[in-house]
Design an enzyme around this catalytic site. Sequence first.
Site: not given
Length: 528
Positions: A241, A493-495
Amino acid sequence: MYGVIVSDGFPFLKEIGQKLVKDLVQSFESDTSSGPFRQDVVDFSAFLQPILSLIEKKLAAAASSRIAKEKTDPLADEVNHLFLIFSDLLCWIDKCLHKLELCLALNSDVEIYTSRWSQCLAILKELHSISRLYPGSDDRFQTTMRQYKAGIRILILKYAKRADDNSWLIKHKDALDFESKRHLAMLLFPEVTEDYDELFEMLIDRSNLLAESYEYIYKAESSSLHAGLFMQFKDEEATGPECPVCFLPFRPSKYFKFSGKVVALALMHKIQVGVVLDRIFFLQLAGRRVSLEDIRDADPCIYNSCKKILEMDTDFVDSDALGLTFVTEVEELGTIKSVELCSGGKDIAVNSRNRRKYVDLIVQHHFVTSIADQVSSFAKGFRDILNYGVFHGTFFKSLELEDLDWMLHGSESEICVEDWMSHTEYNGYEKSDPQIVWFWEVVRNLSPEQRKTLLFFWTSIKYLPIEGFRGLASRLYIYKSSDPEDFLPSSHTCFYQLCIPPYPSRDVMRQRLLVITQQHVGCSFGTY
């Protein structure tokens, strides 16, 4: 007709009002009381609004015709009793809010009281309507709002919902703190969905980021953007994202509507993008007039010139020594041209009587009229992301510029390592493991910019919310990687996951972290 509606409906309004007062008294005096019921508040509002509307119309008609209210007015008792209901309700809500704030100050369990007084916010909304009817009541109401900011903040954060009409609170935004105003503003956006299957996917050539992002977002249906963006770069493994770079409008460009959508999406998804809106631009979005003082920072040259004209000696200005007329010069495509500020402006000399109008027209032309199309386009893009039917100006009116700066830019403070640690969890490692101890020792010795780069590498976030790590949507995680020690850390990065191999020493840990905190490495989106 007026008398029939008020006389027939008022007994029910009086009865429900008395019940609400009784419930508030019991909830204040007894720990077992449940407080006012929602249906009672709904019924109170249902009877109040038509009665209040008719009373306001009659009083307005009487005032416009300058007819004094007669003591024999058959509705005088009802009007007076409505004031008593207002006073009693406001008095007991005042006491309940005072008790709630005492609990907050003592760090007591406020859940009991917030649930007991869950309808206080809805009652305050009705009291706000009544306060406009009686002289001095509005001041009393505002005093309560200002005096119990902390208690009202709790009620807003817990009980203000998207389905509610919260517009009345905008009129009292000076009595609200930042978190309250932010919460109310965020309710104007659709609810963010957490379904990753619904993410709007974009395949972007990094070398053509702006143009290709524009094509995707500008042409997309607004509803398809509500779940967020999923960006993948062509010929790269990195995905996740992301919010495209926002170019704020200061000159003609096709990207204004696109920028409005991107800024709205960043706000909606609580992504701090490290930019702020210009004050003049913000004022126009909020439908507020731009004054001379508002342009002080935007254009010191025009500001100082206008100030001098206003402060000059009257006789000197009237002598026509300035040689000014109602004309200004603008640059278009490298060419200077003269523009009249009003009809026949070239024939109107500036003097002491019209100089204030001249200055105002200068301000409006250079900072309002000349960018009206750009502001309108940005507003249309922003409105597309809001809930259906919400006017974009409502969002901007609900905030001050400083509030929006904090929401959009994020914190200016240096990253606090202790705050970072307290919001980090571990998988495969224990907090006491040498690698974790070494990691935080190294982080403490990083420069502020290196910490930002590490945070970006870890989360794709470089600017924290104003309240720090607790304002993020999730906690952060450090995972034990199975990679050999000569590998660099990696991230999801998204988690919010940072994966660290079991490095054998503090020096090795330091060397690896220094590599990924280099700007060209940590901010290259080379993570997945």
